[in-house]
Enzyme design. Sequence first.
Site, PDB file in Angstrom:
ATOM      1  N   GLN A  30     -11.741 -14.984  10.121  1.00 55.62           N
ATOM      2  CA  GLN A  30     -11.385 -14.739   8.724  1.00 55.62           C
ATOM      3  C   GLN A  30     -12.457 -15.386   7.866  1.00 55.62           C
ATOM      4  O   GLN A  30     -12.502 -16.599   7.701  1.00 55.62           O
ATOM      5  CB  GLN A  30      -9.997 -15.315   8.448  1.00 55.62           C
ATOM      6  CG  GLN A  30      -8.927 -14.800   9.408  1.00 55.62           C
ATOM      7  CD  GLN A  30      -8.495 -13.364   9.134  1.00 55.62           C
ATOM      8  OE1 GLN A  30      -8.047 -13.060   8.030  1.00 55.62           O
ATOM      9  NE2 GLN A  30      -8.643 -12.480  10.114  1.00 55.62           N
ATOM     10  N   GLY A  64      -0.359 -13.255   2.443  1.00 52.98           N
ATOM     11  CA  GLY A  64      -1.255 -12.943   3.551  1.00 52.98           C
ATOM     12  C   GLY A  64      -2.684 -12.670   3.092  1.00 52.98           C
ATOM     13  O   GLY A  64      -2.979 -12.632   1.900  1.00 52.98           O
ATOM     14  N   HIS A  65      -3.539 -12.442   4.068  1.00 57.92           N
ATOM     15  CA  HIS A  65      -4.955 -12.225   3.740  1.00 57.92           C
ATOM     16  C   HIS A  65      -5.141 -10.948   2.920  1.00 57.92           C
ATOM     17  O   HIS A  65      -4.486  -9.949   3.145  1.00 57.92           O
ATOM     18  CB  HIS A  65      -5.850 -12.202   4.977  1.00 57.92           C
ATOM     19  CG  HIS A  65      -5.406 -11.379   6.121  1.00 57.92           C
ATOM     20  ND1 HIS A  65      -6.050 -11.408   7.330  1.00 57.92           N
ATOM     21  CD2 HIS A  65      -4.388 -10.503   6.284  1.00 57.92           C
ATOM     22  CE1 HIS A  65      -5.451 -10.591   8.158  1.00 57.92           C
ATOM     23  NE2 HIS A  65      -4.456 -10.036   7.556  1.00 57.92           N
ATOM     24  N   ASN A  66      -6.050 -11.053   1.956  1.00 58.42           N
ATOM     25  CA  ASN A  66      -6.437  -9.924   1.107  1.00 58.42           C
ATOM     26  C   ASN A  66      -5.342  -9.453   0.160  1.00 58.42           C
ATOM     27  O   ASN A  66      -5.463  -8.398  -0.453  1.00 58.42           O
ATOM     28  CB  ASN A  66      -6.944  -8.742   1.955  1.00 58.42           C
ATOM     29  CG  ASN A  66      -8.220  -9.062   2.705  1.00 58.42           C
ATOM     30  OD1 ASN A  66      -8.183  -9.685   3.763  1.00 58.42           O
ATOM     31  ND2 ASN A  66      -9.349  -8.697   2.147  1.00 58.42           N
TER      32      ASN A  66
END
Lengths: 346, 346, 346
Positions: C192, C233-235
């Site tokens: 990541q 969460g990511h993004n």
Amino acid sequence: MKLSELASTLGLAYQGPDKEIRGVATLEEAGPEDISFLANPKYAGMLQSTRAGAVILAERFGEQTTTALVSENPYLDFARAVQLFAKPQGSFNGHSQQAWIHPEAEVADDAVVYPFVSVGAGARVGSGTTLFSGVYVGEDCQLGPNCVIYPNVTLMAGTQLGQGVILHAGVVLGSDGFGFAEAAAGREKFPQVGRVVVGDNVEIGANTCVDRAALGETRIGSGSKIDNLVQLGHNVQVGENCILVSQVGIAGSTKLGRNVIIAGQVGVAGHLEIGEGCRVGAKSGVGRSLPPGTDVSGIPAMDHATFLKSSAVQGRLPEMARTVRRLEKEVEALKAALASQGETNV
Amino acid sequence: MKLSELASTLGLAYQGPDKEIRGVATLEEAGPEDISFLANPKYAGMLQSTRAGAVILAERFGEQTTTALVSENPYLDFARAVQLFAKPQGSFNGHSQQAWIHPEAEVADDAVVYPFVSVGAGARVGSGTTLFSGVYVGEDCQLGPNCVIYPNVTLMAGTQLGQGVILHAGVVLGSDGFGFAEAAAGREKFPQVGRVVVGDNVEIGANTCVDRAALGETRIGSGSKIDNLVQLGHNVQVGENCILVSQVGIAGSTKLGRNVIIAGQVGVAGHLEIGEGCRVGAKSGVGRSLPPGTDVSGIPAMDHATFLKSSAVQGRLPEMARTVRRLEKEVEALKAALASQGETNV
Amino acid sequence: MKLSELASTLGLAYQGPDKEIRGVATLEEAGPEDISFLANPKYAGMLQSTRAGAVILAERFGEQTTTALVSENPYLDFARAVQLFAKPQGSFNGHSQQAWIHPEAEVADDAVVYPFVSVGAGARVGSGTTLFSGVYVGEDCQLGPNCVIYPNVTLMAGTQLGQGVILHAGVVLGSDGFGFAEAAAGREKFPQVGRVVVGDNVEIGANTCVDRAALGETRIGSGSKIDNLVQLGHNVQVGENCILVSQVGIAGSTKLGRNVIIAGQVGVAGHLEIGEGCRVGAKSGVGRSLPPGTDVSGIPAMDHATFLKSSAVQGRLPEMARTVRRLEKEVEALKAALASQGETNV
């Protein structure tokens, strides 16, 4: 890194001119020195518009771009490419003089110990392992080699980690399980004297909590990946290669077999067995054991296919309730009419 | 410890030969120097196979084993036995030179202050209390005697703890409540100037958050036990001897009476009153106040017995929807047939 | 502060005698030197019994009390009054010698750096920003001016904060997203390598986690307020001025427009778009994108009005199931009776 070198490292064929690749990005954001990837065919149209210097993709899309690495698993190979460009976090080396290491602890010389780390008596920290600031390693903990323990992680006494374990910031392993005995004068604490044992290559997300066993061990099998803010109660056993998505809670003594996947915000009651390969849909509540290979969803959890149909009905329940009330009246009317007609006929 | 001595300490009669007991374990895992227990009759069969040196059990099972302590509450007496063998965590004593204690703070001489602890101005830390590494005690906090504050706990300014309070790693008490006022130019923060007050013998699980009051106090009554990752909003009042299981969320200003039990992942809306002795089943959503002694479950929470029946219907909803549609057609057909027959009869 | 001075500062008219005001409190708890407020008309009766020295209230209630500040938005003006009396937390100034600041980091002279703070290489900390004990600022982080970063917050590398950001204790920004690629030999980590970018005047609650992007950025828009124990969460992209209540989870890559309000314990699946001004009721599960201005609730999320009706049916499902079974029998009986009568008629 040259594209040819990247192809060679990844074991992939490449097409198009060789060039310098300096980074990784999505098709949308990549520039001419970035490598990107196409994994989901629905984005194939972006191959025309991307500015990416090269794209990792399946062979069948090779004709749609000039510079490409051809892969049978573009997502995996892109992940490996990202790994090549990624820089591990951290800007400290050695053992900080601002850390506190108990004289009876053993920390490998090539471990990294940031300032404000505490390592208790009898703890052992393996080679190549990094302890970021604010990490607490309780007495008699054993940390394998090449672990990354991010800031403010707490490992209570006796916690054991295999090799290559990644614990994100704020993780707590080995907190007391939630156990009390009823006495005449109120609840008494059942002292939690077990520990937490984590296998190899496990990754645990930020602020996740894993309680120590009351007696014995809470275990997380090798290769399992646990997301943020998850709760695992005392004596839970997580098999190998499981996936637990964020905010999941598993109550005490429940056992998950290998390769179980549990989606976000699911709750699983205590003392259950969730068989190998089971999958549980998001937000479900699991109150009974599941045989291997079962897919369930819902509160209470039911067969996933049934859940989908049941869900579709939820929004129509008010209408259904009205229909049932209408049918009741109509049936009464029919009964009356039939009775009346019967009398007429007599 | 001799078994006879253990029996005497626990105030229990024992049968069988005296022997040395060195540890505690489950029937399954105990060895000949461990004491174990039988609380749930369904495990009575294990009395034949266990290697335990002695077992704490009810009188009626005494004939099934040779060496036993006879108890009216085997689980409680075993908990007390575990306590006798348990070693408190920690490997530090005194006040660390690597801690930061504001000159205007008062920390008892026999309190333990690990490295990297911060104690702000005006804070008071009681006798026998332990502050593990990374604990932050804000200004004007008051911590009673014999508290155990595990690593990386944050107590914001003004937090007050009674005696014997246990806070597990990562707990946050006194963070700002979630309060904003709508203004023409956007939201403005409503400054949260209240505090958190925790009674005696409260235990709070890892990474649980309790917000300070907007004005006044957020309170947790004596004897209450709160699990990991629980959220208590500003001005929440938790009565004495409540149990809140992990991942529960209670919104602002809600009051729980004494002896309330709330199972995992429940949400309770704000400004409600949950009466003494209420019990709320796992994953429920409580949107209205509950009179004392109510048992509810479900989203929305309903009488628990109704919930069980309603749950049983959930998986049959698709079939029920089909049945209702079929009944509609059949009733229409009946109406038509009856009308037609009526005409025939005329 | 004199009441007249307070009125002038807030831009409000006042009635009654001038007096000294020393604090703020609710109508119930206020004493003669406190100012209080009346925002909800249902508490107007308390104007008779309150001991408050003065009350901020709407003009129409002015006759019911002697000393008042007249406001068109009493809650907002009271919030501003509280602000005038509130004392910011903290009892440390300067840059602590017990902190660790990498030589290549830049920390503003007038920033406050508590003991046990870590600031990595390349990080920049703005003017007037306070870093409480145990805060970790990873390499290349950028923190704007006038931020308040409470104890034990972790900002992983590259995190960027605007001005006036408040992060409560235990917040983690920039932990790795939950991303893995399936390989023949098991799952491999998708590194990541993105970051987290937070706008101006954002407030984030205790122990909330925001993952860094896999690639690119996870973003939180200016003015958004996020409660405790939330997972992003990511993004994920959160628009401006959103409200996310505690224990909400938003899965990867989902985008929220401006002014979205998500109540407690909601889960939102990944890769969705939640339009501007949407509101999601507590405990809902959102599995599809929502057009701007939609109000939904439930699992699965449905139109809020439908949800309310559907919820009302839940507790009656067992009765409805019985009714449907009875109707089935009655319809069968009617069919038989009609057939029999038809035969009779023949």
